[in-house]
Design a protein around this motif. Structure first.
Motif, PDB file in Angstrom:
ATOM      1  N   LEU A 482      -4.116   8.000 -16.999  1.00 26.95           N
ATOM      2  CA  LEU A 482      -3.418   8.318 -15.755  1.00 26.95           C
ATOM      3  C   LEU A 482      -2.326   7.308 -15.407  1.00 26.95           C
ATOM      4  N   ALA A 483      -2.316   6.135 -16.071  1.00 24.01           N
ATOM      5  CA  ALA A 483      -1.351   5.077 -15.726  1.00 24.01           C
ATOM      6  C   ALA A 483       0.099   5.537 -15.887  1.00 24.01           C
ATOM      7  N   PRO A 484       0.495   6.186 -17.003  1.00 22.05           N
ATOM      8  CA  PRO A 484       1.887   6.659 -17.103  1.00 22.05           C
ATOM      9  C   PRO A 484       2.239   7.687 -16.027  1.00 22.05           C
ATOM     10  N   MET A 485       1.273   8.519 -15.670  1.00 19.92           N
ATOM     11  CA  MET A 485       1.541   9.516 -14.625  1.00 19.92           C
ATOM     12  C   MET A 485       1.809   8.828 -13.292  1.00 19.92           C
ATOM     13  N   ALA A 486       0.989   7.825 -12.952  1.00 25.53           N
ATOM     14  CA  ALA A 486       1.193   7.093 -11.699  1.00 25.53           C
ATOM     15  C   ALA A 486       2.543   6.376 -11.709  1.00 25.53           C
ATOM     16  N   THR A 487       2.908   5.811 -12.867  1.00 26.08           N
ATOM     17  CA  THR A 487       4.185   5.107 -12.961  1.00 26.08           C
ATOM     18  C   THR A 487       5.354   6.070 -12.829  1.00 26.08           C
ATOM     19  N   GLY A 488       5.255   7.221 -13.485  1.00 27.70           N
ATOM     20  CA  GLY A 488       6.327   8.215 -13.385  1.00 27.70           C
ATOM     21  C   GLY A 488       6.516   8.719 -11.973  1.00 27.70           C
ATOM     22  N   CYS A 518       3.988  12.938 -18.258  1.00 25.77           N
ATOM     23  CA  CYS A 518       3.508  11.556 -18.336  1.00 25.77           C
ATOM     24  C   CYS A 518       2.017  11.513 -18.642  1.00 25.77           C
ATOM     25  N   LEU A 519       1.292  12.501 -18.154  1.00 22.02           N
ATOM     26  CA  LEU A 519      -0.131  12.556 -18.487  1.00 22.02           C
ATOM     27  C   LEU A 519      -0.326  12.820 -19.968  1.00 22.02           C
ATOM     28  N   ASP A 520       0.517  13.667 -20.562  1.00 20.13           N
ATOM     29  CA  ASP A 520       0.467  13.880 -22.009  1.00 20.13           C
ATOM     30  C   ASP A 520       0.680  12.576 -22.764  1.00 20.13           C
ATOM     31  N   TYR A 521       1.700  11.803 -22.353  1.00 23.47           N
ATOM     32  CA  TYR A 521       1.969  10.538 -23.027  1.00 23.47           C
ATOM     33  C   TYR A 521       0.754   9.613 -22.949  1.00 23.47           C
ATOM     34  N   GLY A 522       0.132   9.553 -21.770  1.00 30.44           N
ATOM     35  CA  GLY A 522      -1.041   8.698 -21.615  1.00 30.44           C
ATOM     36  C   GLY A 522      -2.185   9.135 -22.502  1.00 30.44           C
ATOM     37  N   ILE A 523      -2.427  10.443 -22.572  1.00 28.06           N
ATOM     38  CA  ILE A 523      -3.521  10.958 -23.408  1.00 28.06           C
ATOM     39  C   ILE A 523      -3.283  10.625 -24.878  1.00 28.06           C
ATOM     40  N   PHE A 524      -2.059  10.831 -25.357  1.00 30.54           N
ATOM     41  CA  PHE A 524      -1.762  10.576 -26.764  1.00 30.54           C
ATOM     42  C   PHE A 524      -1.960   9.105 -27.124  1.00 30.54           C
ATOM     43  N   ILE A 525      -1.419   8.208 -26.277  1.00 29.66           N
ATOM     44  CA  ILE A 525      -1.504   6.783 -26.589  1.00 29.66           C
ATOM     45  C   ILE A 525      -2.945   6.288 -26.478  1.00 29.66           C
ATOM     46  N   VAL A 541       5.374  10.101 -29.419  1.00 30.97           N
ATOM     47  CA  VAL A 541       5.530  10.035 -27.965  1.00 30.97           C
ATOM     48  C   VAL A 541       6.964   9.666 -27.604  1.00 30.97           C
ATOM     49  N   THR A 542       7.531   8.702 -28.354  1.00 31.95           N
ATOM     50  CA  THR A 542       8.910   8.293 -28.092  1.00 31.95           C
ATOM     51  C   THR A 542       9.878   9.445 -28.346  1.00 31.95           C
ATOM     52  N   LEU A 543       9.687  10.149 -29.456  1.00 39.06           N
ATOM     53  CA  LEU A 543      10.559  11.282 -29.755  1.00 39.06           C
ATOM     54  C   LEU A 543      10.379  12.406 -28.730  1.00 39.06           C
ATOM     55  N   SER A 544       9.131  12.594 -28.272  1.00 43.76           N
ATOM     56  CA  SER A 544       8.882  13.606 -27.250  1.00 43.76           C
ATOM     57  C   SER A 544       9.617  13.268 -25.960  1.00 43.76           C
ATOM     58  N   ALA A 545       9.559  11.984 -25.575  1.00 43.69           N
ATOM     59  CA  ALA A 545      10.267  11.567 -24.365  1.00 43.69           C
ATOM     60  C   ALA A 545      11.770  11.758 -24.530  1.00 43.69           C
ATOM     61  N   LEU A 546      12.296  11.450 -25.712  1.00 42.91           N
ATOM     62  CA  LEU A 546      13.728  11.618 -25.947  1.00 42.91           C
ATOM     63  C   LEU A 546      14.146  13.081 -25.825  1.00 42.91           C
ATOM     64  N   ILE A 571      14.583  12.566 -15.168  1.00 41.88           N
ATOM     65  CA  ILE A 571      14.990  11.398 -15.956  1.00 41.88           C
ATOM     66  C   ILE A 571      14.306  10.142 -15.435  1.00 41.88           C
ATOM     67  N   CYS A 572      14.281   9.953 -14.117  1.00 43.58           N
ATOM     68  CA  CYS A 572      13.634   8.770 -13.533  1.00 43.58           C
ATOM     69  C   CYS A 572      12.149   8.750 -13.864  1.00 43.58           C
ATOM     70  N   GLY A 573      11.465   9.877 -13.654  1.00 40.77           N
ATOM     71  CA  GLY A 573      10.019   9.906 -13.857  1.00 40.77           C
ATOM     72  C   GLY A 573       9.610   9.812 -15.305  1.00 40.77           C
ATOM     73  N   VAL A 574      10.266  10.572 -16.181  1.00 41.56           N
ATOM     74  CA  VAL A 574       9.880  10.588 -17.594  1.00 41.56           C
ATOM     75  C   VAL A 574      10.184   9.254 -18.260  1.00 41.56           C
ATOM     76  N   ALA A 575      11.333   8.657 -17.965  1.00 36.84           N
ATOM     77  CA  ALA A 575      11.671   7.366 -18.571  1.00 36.84           C
ATOM     78  C   ALA A 575      10.651   6.302 -18.179  1.00 36.84           C
ATOM     79  N   ALA A 576      10.279   6.269 -16.892  1.00 35.67           N
ATOM     80  CA  ALA A 576       9.294   5.280 -16.452  1.00 35.67           C
ATOM     81  C   ALA A 576       7.922   5.554 -17.064  1.00 35.67           C
ATOM     82  N   GLY A 577       7.523   6.828 -17.131  1.00 38.90           N
ATOM     83  CA  GLY A 577       6.239   7.173 -17.739  1.00 38.90           C
ATOM     84  C   GLY A 577       6.176   6.808 -19.211  1.00 38.90           C
ATOM     85  N   TRP A 578       7.276   7.012 -19.934  1.00 38.75           N
ATOM     86  CA  TRP A 578       7.311   6.646 -21.354  1.00 38.75           C
ATOM     87  C   TRP A 578       7.193   5.136 -21.540  1.00 38.75           C
TER      88      TRP A 578
END
Length: 600
Positions: A482-488, A518-525, A541-546, A571-578
């Motif tokens: 949940l950390a990337p989601m909260a950050t995003g 962002c929750l997807d990124y957190g789950i994968f990592i 995850v990096t390519l997905s964010a891009l 852009i603001c939320g996804v970049a921070a979540g990544w």
């Protein structure tokens, strides 16, 4: 305006005003377009050349559809170029374009399926296709990277986190089914169908397409160097906590935009014609309406008189432009007539003597004023309104009757202070008196959207947590995911005030998308760290964010304010979540794992 032969002309008589009553609702896009084309055809049939300007809400509807349709083409062009650049620069394989083809194919199937289920799909939802491609392509990227780094075994190992990420994102959009906004229901059907189709194609079709056709990769792991040592991990998590706190603090200053212009992307020609109209016919600012409603003319006119009188007494003359000033109710006219009779009975004989003496000196006929004298003491306050051409023209703007409902309409300057004053007056006449104001409507819409958004967010959060805990079955891992989601979310809410921007209704849609991504990124990592998997998960995850940033960045090319706002928010939320997923989550995982081992 001047009334000449029953027609309205401007002060210099160079412009004539025609008021048209349209049977087509302003929200009917197809009907509005047909209506405007019919008006143009009527003008074209004129035997003399005419310069005409049409001012109507229908033009905003048609213009918005035109702008969004143009934006959709621009967005897809920009997104396609971005995805092509990623395929050539990051994947270094032109065949990687299959990663774009699969989501695009899934979106086309989703549009067809949504059209069958919903019968219609708005241009705005179609414009969200580029963003949905950016989300759906994540699943294909994870399978593609796993296949090229570890083969079929790696694909089997990433199938669970990919499916988990898809289910959590789908649960976000599932919450939209509980909304009362029809557009949200369209978005839910469209998004869930597209994500589900793309997930199936990625897991069951893509591995066979990629297998034995591409050279294996040595997976690159995009981590920050400071996260490799215990001190570096503590420093990184500390900086993250400070940054998160600052974003939350900044979010407390966030404004929610209520101006209806945030939904209006009409072309400049529409606004120019409206500015011309105000210059010629008046109305320098926005105008609101105070409506008094009832089932009979006389009671409505009485309430209208009472409100107009109170407005003059409390706030001064000129507060309302009202029909009461020109033709009050029968009751008011009867009271005035009675006062006139009392005055005439007391002062009349002296006035008549003075009038006759003055008339004789000026050479008037002896009976010149006899009609007035006959009426002076015998006038009658008749019911209804007199049938005269001038009063009928004016009455059209101030009185309306639909079936058994009668409305008296007064106009006022649509400012916050004036609305507050008149709102106090209307509360004295419930429920027959109310305000119709563009600004008040914007406030009401924004308040309703805010309440709806809070309700949907709570429901989505419950669905996300239930899905996440059911899939991971570990409280520590679930909280880390949940950390990337909260950050995003913190970035999405905290960065706009720093950039001088405000949150609007369109940003709510972006917020739900940021939560899912962002929750997807957190789950994968987290899965990668927990399973010690080395199948290129950080790279995927990096390519997905891009790819998501490319799709969201394409929205910045849109001229419609709603789409542009969604692009900035994403852009603001996804970049921070990544950044949190690839940099902070591994450090948090290592720190919490050591503490967990120490406590055990």
């Amino acid at each position: 305006a001047r009334l000449v032969r029953g027609r309205w002309f401007s002060a210099d008589k160079r412009e004539a005003l025609l008021l048209l009553s349209a049977a087509v609702p302003a929200t009917d896009g197809f009907g509005a377009r047909a209506l405007l084309e019919h008006i143009e055809a009527c003008v074209a049939r004129s035997p003399v050349p005419l310069e005409t300007r049409t001012v109507a809400a229908h033009r905003h509807t048609v213009s918005n559809e035109t702008v969004i349709r143009r934006d959709v083409m621009r967005i897809f062009f920009a997104a396609s170029l971005g995805f092509l650049a990623l395929a050539l620069l990051c994947f270094r394989d032109i065949r990687a374009l299959v990663l774009l083809v699969l989501p695009a194919f899934a979106i086309l199937l989703s549009i067809a399926l949504s059209s069958l289920l919903l019968a219609e799909l708005s241009y705005f939802i179609a414009g969200m296709s580029a963003v949905l491609v950016g989300i759906a392509i994540d699943y294909a990227i994870h399978v593609y990277v796993a296949q090229r780094t570890g083969g079929a075994t790696a694909v089997a190992s990433v199938a669970k986190p990919v499916a988990a990420g898809a289910l959590t994102t789908i649960s976000v959009f599932f919450a939209f089914f509980f909304s009362t906004v029809p557009g949200y229901t369209q978005l839910a059907v469209f998004s869930i169908a597209g994500l589900a189709i793309c997930l199936c194609l990625s897991l069951f079709f893509l591995p066979h397409l990629v297998a034995n056709r591409c050279a294996r990769w040595n997976a690159w792991t995009p981590r920050f160097g400071t996260a490799r040592s215990p001190a570096g991990r503590r420093l990184l998590t500390g900086l993250w906590a400070v940054g998160l706190g600052l974003l939350v603090l900044s979010a407390s200053r966030l404004d929610f935009a209520t101006d209806l212009d945030q939904f209006d992307g009409s072309e400049q020609a529409v606004r120019d014609d409206e500015a011309w109209f105000r210059r010629v016919w008046g109305g320098r600012g926005e105008t609101g309406m105070l409506v008094v409603e009832g089932d009979a003319l006389e009671p409505v006119l009485r309430r209208n008189d009472r409100i107009a009188r109170h407005a003059r007494e409390r706030f001064g003359p000129g507060t309302l432009a009202t029909f009461s000033d020109l033709w009050p109710s029968q009751q008011t006219r009867a009271l005035r007539l009675e006062r006139w009779r009392q005055f005439w009975a007391a002062q009349g004989p002296g006035i008549v003597a003075d009038l006759e003496a003055a008339a004789a000196r000026q050479g008037f006929a002896q009976d010149a004023f006899q009609p007035f004298l006959d009426w002076a003491g015998n006038g009658e306050a008749k019911a209804g309104t007199p049938d005269t051409p001038l009063l009928n023209r004016i009455q059209e703007r101030f009185l309306q009757q639909e079936g058994e409902t009668v409305r008296a309409i007064s106009f006022f300057e649509d400012s916050e202070s004036r609305r507050r004053q008149l709102t106090n007056l209307t509360t004295e006449e419930p429920p027959s008196a109310y305000l119709v104001s563009r600004q008040a409507l914007g406030d009401a819409i924004s308040e309703a959207i805010w309440r709806e958004s809070v309700r949907l967010s709570l429901l989505a959060a419950a669905l996300i947590l239930a899905t996440l805990f059911a899939l991971m079955r570990n409280l520590r891992l679930a909280l880390l995911a949940l950390a990337p989601m909260a950050t995003g979310l913190a970035a999405m809410l905290g960065l706009p005030p720093l950039l001088g921007m405000s949150l609007n209704a369109a940003s709510i849609i972006a917020a739900m998308i940021v939560i899912g991504l962002c929750l997807d990124y957190g789950i994968f990592i987290v899965y990668c760290e927990h399973r010690r998997a080395r199948h290129g998960t950080p790279l995927s995850v990096t390519l997905s964010a891009l790819t998501t940033l490319v799709g969201a960045g394409a929205l910045l090319a849109a001229s419609h304010p709603a789409m542009f706002s969604i692009g900035v928010t994403l852009i603001c939320g996804v970049a921070a979540g990544w950044l949190c997923a690839v940099g902070v989550v591994p450090a948090l995982f290592a720190i919490t794992e050591r503490k967990e081992r120490g406590s055990s």
